[in-house]
Design a protein around this motif. Structure first.
Motif, PDB file in Angstrom:
ATOM      1  N   PRO A  47       0.833  -1.205   0.000  1.00  0.00           N
ATOM      2  CA  PRO A  47       0.000   0.000   0.000  1.00  0.00           C
ATOM      3  C   PRO A  47       0.861   1.246   0.000  1.00  0.00           C
ATOM      4  CG  PRO A  47       0.077  -1.008   2.176  1.00  0.00           C
ATOM      5  CD  PRO A  47       0.781  -1.942   1.248  1.00  0.00           C
ATOM      6  N   ALA A  48       0.219   2.399  -0.248  1.00  0.00           N
ATOM      7  CA  ALA A  48       0.967   3.653  -0.344  1.00  0.00           C
ATOM      8  C   ALA A  48       1.681   3.964   0.967  1.00  0.00           C
ATOM      9  CB  ALA A  48       0.016   4.777  -0.721  1.00  0.00           C
ATOM     10  N   VAL A  49       1.009   3.809   2.086  1.00  0.00           N
ATOM     11  CA  VAL A  49       1.625   4.007   3.393  1.00  0.00           C
ATOM     12  C   VAL A  49       1.345   2.749   4.218  1.00  0.00           C
ATOM     13  CG1 VAL A  49       1.729   5.391   5.486  1.00  0.00           C
ATOM     14  CG2 VAL A  49       1.309   6.500   3.288  1.00  0.00           C
ATOM     15  N   LEU A  50       2.389   2.201   4.766  1.00  0.00           N
ATOM     16  CA  LEU A  50       2.288   0.912   5.447  1.00  0.00           C
ATOM     17  C   LEU A  50       2.784   1.029   6.876  1.00  0.00           C
ATOM     18  CD1 LEU A  50       2.028  -2.280   5.311  1.00  0.00           C
ATOM     19  CD2 LEU A  50       4.428  -2.266   4.621  1.00  0.00           C
ATOM     20  N   ARG A  51       2.048   0.442   7.824  1.00  0.00           N
ATOM     21  CA  ARG A  51       2.579   0.260   9.169  1.00  0.00           C
ATOM     22  C   ARG A  51       2.646  -1.245   9.424  1.00  0.00           C
ATOM     23  NH1 ARG A  51       3.116   3.497  13.718  1.00  0.00           N
ATOM     24  NH2 ARG A  51       1.464   4.974  13.165  1.00  0.00           N
ATOM     25  N   PRO A  52       3.836  -1.842   9.343  1.00  0.00           N
ATOM     26  CA  PRO A  52       3.943  -3.281   9.605  1.00  0.00           C
ATOM     27  C   PRO A  52       3.503  -3.595  11.028  1.00  0.00           C
ATOM     28  CG  PRO A  52       5.962  -2.397   8.634  1.00  0.00           C
ATOM     29  CD  PRO A  52       5.126  -1.230   9.028  1.00  0.00           C
ATOM     30  N   THR A  53       2.991  -4.793  11.216  1.00  0.00           N
ATOM     31  CA  THR A  53       2.489  -5.189  12.531  1.00  0.00           C
ATOM     32  C   THR A  53       3.235  -6.408  13.047  1.00  0.00           C
ATOM     33  OG1 THR A  53       0.770  -6.574  11.537  1.00  0.00           O
ATOM     34  CG2 THR A  53       0.189  -4.286  12.037  1.00  0.00           C
ATOM     35  N   LEU A  54       3.251  -6.541  14.359  1.00  0.00           N
ATOM     36  CA  LEU A  54       3.813  -7.695  15.036  1.00  0.00           C
ATOM     37  C   LEU A  54       2.674  -8.518  15.619  1.00  0.00           C
ATOM     38  CD1 LEU A  54       6.642  -5.862  17.052  1.00  0.00           C
ATOM     39  CD2 LEU A  54       6.897  -7.110  14.897  1.00  0.00           C
ATOM     40  N   PRO A  55       2.752  -9.853  15.562  1.00  0.00           N
ATOM     41  CA  PRO A  55       1.669 -10.669  16.120  1.00  0.00           C
ATOM     42  C   PRO A  55       1.558 -10.471  17.627  1.00  0.00           C
ATOM     43  CG  PRO A  55       3.560 -12.035  15.539  1.00  0.00           C
ATOM     44  CD  PRO A  55       3.840 -10.667  15.012  1.00  0.00           C
ATOM     45  N   PRO A  56       0.351 -10.370  18.153  1.00  0.00           N
ATOM     46  CA  PRO A  56       0.201 -10.143  19.594  1.00  0.00           C
ATOM     47  C   PRO A  56       0.648 -11.350  20.395  1.00  0.00           C
ATOM     48  CG  PRO A  56      -1.927 -10.586  18.594  1.00  0.00           C
ATOM     49  CD  PRO A  56      -0.950 -10.465  17.464  1.00  0.00           C
ATOM     50  N   PRO A  57       1.141 -11.119  21.608  1.00  0.00           N
ATOM     51  CA  PRO A  57       1.478 -12.246  22.487  1.00  0.00           C
ATOM     52  C   PRO A  57       0.205 -12.938  22.947  1.00  0.00           C
ATOM     53  CG  PRO A  57       1.677 -10.174  23.671  1.00  0.00           C
ATOM     54  CD  PRO A  57       1.401  -9.818  22.240  1.00  0.00           C
ATOM     55  N   THR A  58       0.359 -14.168  23.418  1.00  0.00           N
ATOM     56  CA  THR A  58      -0.825 -14.969  23.743  1.00  0.00           C
ATOM     57  C   THR A  58      -1.016 -15.216  25.235  1.00  0.00           C
ATOM     58  OG1 THR A  58       0.390 -17.059  23.498  1.00  0.00           O
ATOM     59  CG2 THR A  58      -0.645 -16.145  21.514  1.00  0.00           C
ATOM     60  N   GLY A  59      -0.119 -14.692  26.077  1.00  0.00           N
ATOM     61  CA  GLY A  59      -0.249 -14.910  27.511  1.00  0.00           C
ATOM     62  C   GLY A  59      -1.284 -14.012  28.150  1.00  0.00           C
ATOM     63  N   LEU A 166       9.351 -12.524  20.458  1.00  0.00           N
ATOM     64  CA  LEU A 166       9.686 -13.511  21.481  1.00  0.00           C
ATOM     65  C   LEU A 166       9.685 -12.883  22.870  1.00  0.00           C
ATOM     66  CD1 LEU A 166      12.578 -15.412  19.645  1.00  0.00           C
ATOM     67  CD2 LEU A 166      10.139 -15.993  19.752  1.00  0.00           C
ATOM     68  N   VAL A 167      10.212 -11.669  22.965  1.00  0.00           N
ATOM     69  CA  VAL A 167      10.263 -10.975  24.252  1.00  0.00           C
ATOM     70  C   VAL A 167       8.856 -10.764  24.802  1.00  0.00           C
ATOM     71  CG1 VAL A 167      10.841  -8.760  25.344  1.00  0.00           C
ATOM     72  CG2 VAL A 167      12.483  -9.869  23.803  1.00  0.00           C
ATOM     73  N   GLU A 168       7.967 -10.266  23.962  1.00  0.00           N
ATOM     74  CA  GLU A 168       6.607  -9.987  24.437  1.00  0.00           C
ATOM     75  C   GLU A 168       5.894 -11.262  24.897  1.00  0.00           C
ATOM     76  OE1 GLU A 168       5.185  -5.908  22.287  1.00  0.00           O
ATOM     77  OE2 GLU A 168       4.600  -7.779  21.316  1.00  0.00           O
ATOM     78  N   SER A 172       4.291 -11.764  28.553  1.00  0.00           N
ATOM     79  CA  SER A 172       2.865 -12.082  28.705  1.00  0.00           C
ATOM     80  C   SER A 172       2.649 -13.355  29.513  1.00  0.00           C
ATOM     81  CB  SER A 172       2.207 -12.221  27.326  1.00  0.00           C
ATOM     82  OG  SER A 172       2.495 -13.474  26.720  1.00  0.00           O
ATOM     83  N   ARG A 173       3.716 -14.167  29.658  1.00  0.00           N
ATOM     84  CA  ARG A 173       3.651 -15.393  30.454  1.00  0.00           C
ATOM     85  C   ARG A 173       4.261 -15.221  31.847  1.00  0.00           C
ATOM     86  NH1 ARG A 173      -0.055 -18.929  28.345  1.00  0.00           N
ATOM     87  NH2 ARG A 173       0.149 -18.990  26.077  1.00  0.00           N
ATOM     88  N   GLY A 174       4.608 -13.980  32.205  1.00  0.00           N
ATOM     89  CA  GLY A 174       5.010 -13.725  33.580  1.00  0.00           C
ATOM     90  C   GLY A 174       6.467 -13.444  33.823  1.00  0.00           C
ATOM     91  N   TYR A 175       7.265 -13.289  32.774  1.00  0.00           N
ATOM     92  CA  TYR A 175       8.693 -12.998  32.927  1.00  0.00           C
ATOM     93  C   TYR A 175       8.958 -11.504  32.807  1.00  0.00           C
ATOM     94  CZ  TYR A 175       9.561 -17.995  32.369  1.00  0.00           C
ATOM     95  OH  TYR A 175       9.582 -19.348  32.548  1.00  0.00           O
TER      96      TYR A 175
END
Length: 412
Positions: A47-59, A166-168, A172-175
């Motif tokens: 697209p003309a202007v793009l904001r890439p996204t990161l998958p949300p954590p699941t914790g 990976l950090v997120e 989200s799992r308590g670390y």
């Protein structure tokens, strides 16, 4: 792919400098100069202007983060002789009590993002910085006895946000996770005054790589010392900026682990060798460097390899593995490229059109594994490792191959 083929790819395509560095490091530091052939990837128009996204954590935990400017006055900068002290930027990610009133944390600060765009030939105004799922300075969700701490070191040329997916998940799992920018080794590090420091590492030789790991280990131990001070109620930030409520005694410093990608993985192993406070470590696809290769470790360590990397192609892995005296595990992610273990796994497919990346380069960087499967699998095994060795929770995932994750191979 050989180093000569890397140069040929660079001549045939206008490849962004940072991605070319990642490709060259994947060849020179991982698999002895050889990479598999991959099938062609289908490119989608951007697209003309793009904001890439990161998958949300699941914790279950919401995520807070605080950036820290740390100054080590006991040593000069090892890469820039004119700087009399060693300055680092660190992000401390933690489970948060509430987040709605706090600003969203960007993947890179404005100055670092601008430099990232310049380094990668991103057309001005075409790509907005990705946003993380963390909120700056959100109050800490405290846990009785403190939460386990995990340290993260990126690959050579990478920055502390390189493996945010990976950090997120861990947070989200308590670390609590501390991610480290190794200044003048990273491609761009932004400080609170707006200054952006760039890489000053000389051309890569075995001696330069050895020095880089030694510098990174010193950085890691210094950061751990500063976090000890923070846990005792002191503010280690050079500008004495306001810290989130609840940070005092938020860490359980008897439960410290470390992981890293590429040279960061080698850093994790060598830091464990030099600092017994680090109880367990993970190397994501990095050739081993330092005394730890022959000395080994008596604490748990996990090696995770890309498709074409392993003990059969990397003598440093074979030697290190033979000298491990504690719990050990060697995994290999089918279809993964060297940079599958970073956020490039999910960002590059979104940026193919904007950066006009040739399919050959995309495949060499992030392999053929489905990006979302790759993230899901890595998150599962990394979390299981630290759950087992820092929290003593055994979910059985690390005992044998799982039918849920057939892409992850156990290497005997």
């Amino acid at each position: 792919m050989t180093p000569r083929r890397v140069a040929q790819v660079a001549r045939n395509h206008r490849i962004p400098r940072l991605l070319l560095l990642a490709l060259a490091l994947a060849v020179s530091l991982v698999a002895g100069g050889s990479m598999p052939a991959f099938a062609r990837v289908v490119e989608a128009p951007a697209p003309a202007v793009l904001r890439p996204t990161l998958p949300p954590p699941t914790g279950n935990h919401r995520i807070g983060v605080v950036p820290l400017h740390l100054v080590d006055r006991s040593r000069p900068d090892p890469w820039v002789s004119s700087q009399p002290v060693r300055e680092l930027m660190v992000s401390l990610w933690y489970p948060a009590r509430r987040t709605h009133a706090q600003p969203v944390y960007p993947w890179l600060g404005p100055g670092a993002w601008e430099r990232f765009g310049q380094d990668n030939d991103v057309p001005p105004g075409s790509v907005l910085v990705p946003l993380t799922h963390a909120r700056v300075n959100a109050p800490v969700d405290r846990h009785r006895g403190g939460r386990p701490l995990v340290l993260y070191s990126p690959g050579l040329g990478g920055n502390r946000d390189s493996s945010t997916v990976l950090v997120e998940q861990l947070v989200s799992r308590g670390y609590v996770v501390a991610t480290i920018d190794h200044t003048h080794d990273a491609s761009q590090v932004e400080f609170p005054d707006g200054r952006v420091e760039v890489s000053a590492v000389p051309p890569i030789t075995p001696e330069v790589v050895e020095k880089a790991v030694a510098v990174r280990v010193a950085d890691t131990r210094f950061v751990l010392n500063r976090l000890v001070a923070l846990n005792a109620g002191r503010n280690p930030d050079a500008e004495q900026r306001l810290l989130p409520a609840g940070l005092r005694s938020a860490l359980n410093l008897s439960r410290v682990g470390m992981f890293g990608h590429s040279l960061g993985g080698a850093t994790a192993a060598q830091a464990m060798y030099e600092d017994p406070r680090i109880k367990a470590g993970v190397n994501l696809d990095g050739t081993m460097v330092g005394a730890v290769v022959d000395a080994g470790l008596d604490r748990p360590f996990m090696l995770v390899a890309s498709q074409n990397h392993g003990r059969d192609t990397d003598p440093s892995w074979a030697r290190f593995w033979a000298n491990l005296r504690g719990w050990r595990l060697n995994l290999q992610l089918t279809g993964a490229g060297h940079n599958s273990f970073t956020d490039l796994q999910v960002l590059i497919p979104q940026l193919v059109g904007v950066l006009q990346l040739p399919p050959e380069l995309v495949q060499l960087l992030i392999g053929t594994v489905d990006p979302h499967r790759s993230v899901l699998i890595q998150r599962a095994y990394l979390t299981a490792f630290f759950n087992l060795h820092l929290l003593h929770r055994d979910g059985r995932l690390l005992t044998r191959p799982s039918p849920r994750f057939p892409e992850m191979q156990f290497v005997p």
